[in-house]
Scaffold this active site. Structure first.
Site, PDB file in Angstrom:
ATOM      1  N   SER A  86       0.796  -1.227   0.000  1.00 29.08           N
ATOM      2  CA  SER A  86       0.000   0.000   0.000  1.00 29.08           C
ATOM      3  C   SER A  86       0.832   1.282   0.000  1.00 29.08           C
ATOM      4  O   SER A  86       0.329   2.337  -0.369  1.00 29.08           O
ATOM      5  CB  SER A  86      -0.948   0.022   1.204  1.00 29.08           C
ATOM      6  OG  SER A  86      -0.224   0.119   2.410  1.00 29.08           O
ATOM      7  N   LYS A 131       0.421   4.423   6.748  1.00 29.47           N
ATOM      8  CA  LYS A 131      -0.166   5.280   5.715  1.00 29.47           C
ATOM      9  C   LYS A 131       0.443   6.679   5.822  1.00 29.47           C
ATOM     10  O   LYS A 131       1.188   6.992   6.737  1.00 29.47           O
ATOM     11  CB  LYS A 131      -1.690   5.377   5.887  1.00 29.47           C
ATOM     12  CG  LYS A 131      -2.418   4.039   5.942  1.00 29.47           C
ATOM     13  CD  LYS A 131      -2.344   3.270   4.638  1.00 29.47           C
ATOM     14  CE  LYS A 131      -3.023   1.903   4.779  1.00 29.47           C
ATOM     15  NZ  LYS A 131      -2.874   1.092   3.542  1.00 29.47           N
TER      16      LYS A 131
END
Length: 212
Positions: A86, A131
């Protein structure tokens, strides 16, 4: 008869003298044995005390090391192995990074847009995800996701997180803005692999624009 008496007296005296010497030797032997016994007991006590002191020092050292390690990894910095695609191409699968935890512990409001953070997953509290902060409180999010457009304002005390690999990332587009309290650390360095050691501190240029 006189000779017999003299002989009897002679042997009686000799036996008494032998008994005296035997008794004295026995006493000396007893004293020597007692002294030796005391020496062995003393040495045993010293060995036990020495062993106990070594064990006590080892326990003290172990306790200090564990406590110091816990404090460092809890409040200052911790190496973390990251898995998943990700955050590609910034962070690859199985990269090891250093996350500083001082900000999360003491200065939670110091986070900025562009910071890469490690957070506790809102969908699984036993799992952590990595993230990038895309928006701060008060920012307006305007995004097209899953063939639909949405627009919302990030509420106070929350951040909007997104993966750098937007096409393969589960982030705030699915679970919404996250409370800052779920952030456990800010990524500052990649330390593995060795050929890609890199400073990952925020290089995002702030602007007055708050519409994303």
């Amino acid at each position: 008869m006189m000779i017999i008496k003299m002989n009897f007296l002679y042997w009686t005296t000799k036996v008494i003298r032998m008994n005296f010497h035997t008794t004295r030797n026995y006493r000396q032997l007893t004293k020597s044995l007692n002294a030796t016994k005391k020496l062995f007991v003393y040495n045993d006590k010293q060995n036990i005390i020495g062993t106990f002191d070594k064990l006590k020092n080892a326990i003290r050292t172990f306790t200090v090391v564990v406590a110091t390690t816990w404090c460092i990894t809890r409040y200052f910095a911790e190496p973390i192995l990251l898995q998943g695609p990700s955050m590609e191409p910034t962070i690859l699968h199985n990269d090891i990074i250093i996350a500083e935890k001082y900000t999360a512990a003491f200065h939670r409001n110091d986070y900025k847009r562009g910071d890469i953070v490690v957070v506790r997953s809102p969908m699984n509290p036993h799992q952590f995800i990595c993230k990038r902060i895309a928006a701060m409180p008060g920012d307006i999010i305007s995004e097209r996701f899953h063939f639909s457009n949405y627009r919302q304002t990030v509420q106070k005390g929350h951040v909007w997180l997104m993966g750098d690999n937007k096409t393969n990332s589960t982030d705030s587009r699915e679970f919404g803005a996250l409370p800052m309290g779920l952030i456990i650390g800010r990524v500052i360095y990649r330390i593995w692999p060795l050929n890609r050691i890199e400073n990952l501190k925020n290089q995002f240029v702030e602007s007055n624009k708050k519409d994303f």
